[in-house]
Design an enzyme around this catalytic site. Sequence first.
Site, PDB file in Angstrom:
ATOM      1  CB  SER A  27      -0.922   0.028   1.229  1.00  0.00           C
ATOM      2  OG  SER A  27      -0.172   0.145   2.410  1.00  0.00           O
ATOM      3  N   GLY A  29       2.596   2.713  -2.107  1.00  0.00           N
ATOM      4  CA  GLY A  29       3.855   2.664  -2.843  1.00  0.00           C
ATOM      5  C   GLY A  29       4.963   1.880  -2.189  1.00  0.00           C
ATOM      6  CD  GLU A  62      -4.268   4.979  -5.932  1.00  0.00           C
ATOM      7  OE1 GLU A  62      -3.324   5.345  -6.669  1.00  0.00           O
ATOM      8  OE2 GLU A  62      -4.090   4.410  -4.839  1.00  0.00           O
ATOM      9  CD  GLU A 105      -2.180   0.123  -6.210  1.00  0.00           C
ATOM     10  OE1 GLU A 105      -2.330   0.901  -5.238  1.00  0.00           O
ATOM     11  OE2 GLU A 105      -1.098  -0.412  -6.485  1.00  0.00           O
ATOM     12  CG  ASP A 122      -2.952   8.035   1.813  1.00  0.00           C
ATOM     13  OD1 ASP A 122      -3.675   7.643   2.738  1.00  0.00           O
ATOM     14  OD2 ASP A 122      -1.881   7.475   1.502  1.00  0.00           O
ATOM     15  CB  THR A 123      -5.623  11.672  -3.050  1.00  0.00           C
ATOM     16  OG1 THR A 123      -6.646  10.700  -3.289  1.00  0.00           O
ATOM     17  CG2 THR A 123      -4.294  11.102  -3.512  1.00  0.00           C
ATOM     18  NE  ARG A 165       1.035   9.729   3.386  1.00  0.00           N
ATOM     19  CZ  ARG A 165       0.967   8.608   2.677  1.00  0.00           C
ATOM     20  NH1 ARG A 165       1.572   8.521   1.521  1.00  0.00           N
ATOM     21  NH2 ARG A 165       0.296   7.572   3.121  1.00  0.00           N
TER      22      ARG A 165
END
Length: 399
Positions: A159, A161, A272, A285, A292-293, A370
């Site tokens: 997940s 990346g 996505e 995906e 997150d976005t 993050r």
Amino acid sequence: MEFGPPLLEDSRKIMLLGSGELGKEMAIEAQRMGVEVIAVDRYDMAPAMHVAHRRYVINMLDGNAIKALVRREGPDAIIAEIEAINTEALIELEEEGFRVIPNARAVKICMNRIELRRLAAEKLRLPTTKYFFAEDAEDVRRACKDLGFPCLIKPEMSSSGHGHVLISSYEDAERGFREALVHARGGGRRVVVEEYVKIDRELTVLTYRYPLGGNAVIATIPPIEHQRPEGIYHYVESWHPATVGGDVVERAREYAIKVVNELGGFGIYGVEILITKDGRILFSEVAPRPHDTGLVTLVSTDINEFQIHVRSALGLPTPEVKLVTPAAAHVILADTETWTPRITGLEEALRIPGVQVRLFGKPFTYRHRRMGIVLATGNTVQEAREKARLAASLIKVSR
């Protein structure tokens, strides 16, 4: 497992399995509705634990630990906030009658990149990148021979990346295969080998299902556009609304509804979509939770993605979500590894009109972790993006 009437009349407890920044926003929304929140994660003082009623630290891959904790607390809804969870335990708990959000099968499929690709590309016939599954380095070499170089290797369990490796030659196959597995989340010994495509745009279509009158209602939010620097596989910047044409929006929405209806359950999914430079619109995906976005919806929409997810978990409806202002978000990343990091630059960033900052409160950092997000509104998407970029450049995470 589908379910009936809303819970608020007689039940008021949810359990978050995973307590990161997304869980923190869900906990806040749940508490605003008078719901008791139990936060669970693999380390202490994860972001959602700061605002939960109680917290537990367990190995999230230990099925017995998860089952024991759920049976002890008896939550009315279990919300999977991360993919790296023992999904067999969730399946067993669901069979016992516990409500898993969105459902145990969806969490299991979305955690496993191989099973997700089989569902999307082979069962639903959605367009994706060309791909092969590989169990060893030799399989990777054979896949790259057909796909051409460079090739992108993704671990079976991944997940955000983690474990994504780009290789450019047959000699890189062994290294790429091993590196992908080392950084996988939740185990797994296989990888997906994909063609490397040049991306023009990336979209997240937030798609949610909730029960109404014995049926499931499905809806989407206008797509969020996002980007990441080349070679970086977690997003850095997102903006809302997307700047793509209406035909692209409709195609992306069509893909999202198709996959979410197949996964079922109730709650929000982050789907996505890739738009390649050669004009293809591809399913990429899906996350079985807020995305997150989608943090940008904290300022861009009248009902944010976290409130939608909590409402759906409780069996409550969400009417049409409206975009109220162009907005953008930019992550705040750590450059170093340290405990109790120091955050500077907030005063300068907050002088910019329309800018808000959300610090996640993670107790330790590592490179590119993050640690917070800048949110900005403007009269246009471009204005909001410029504000977010400027504010993010002023904020530093240090020892």
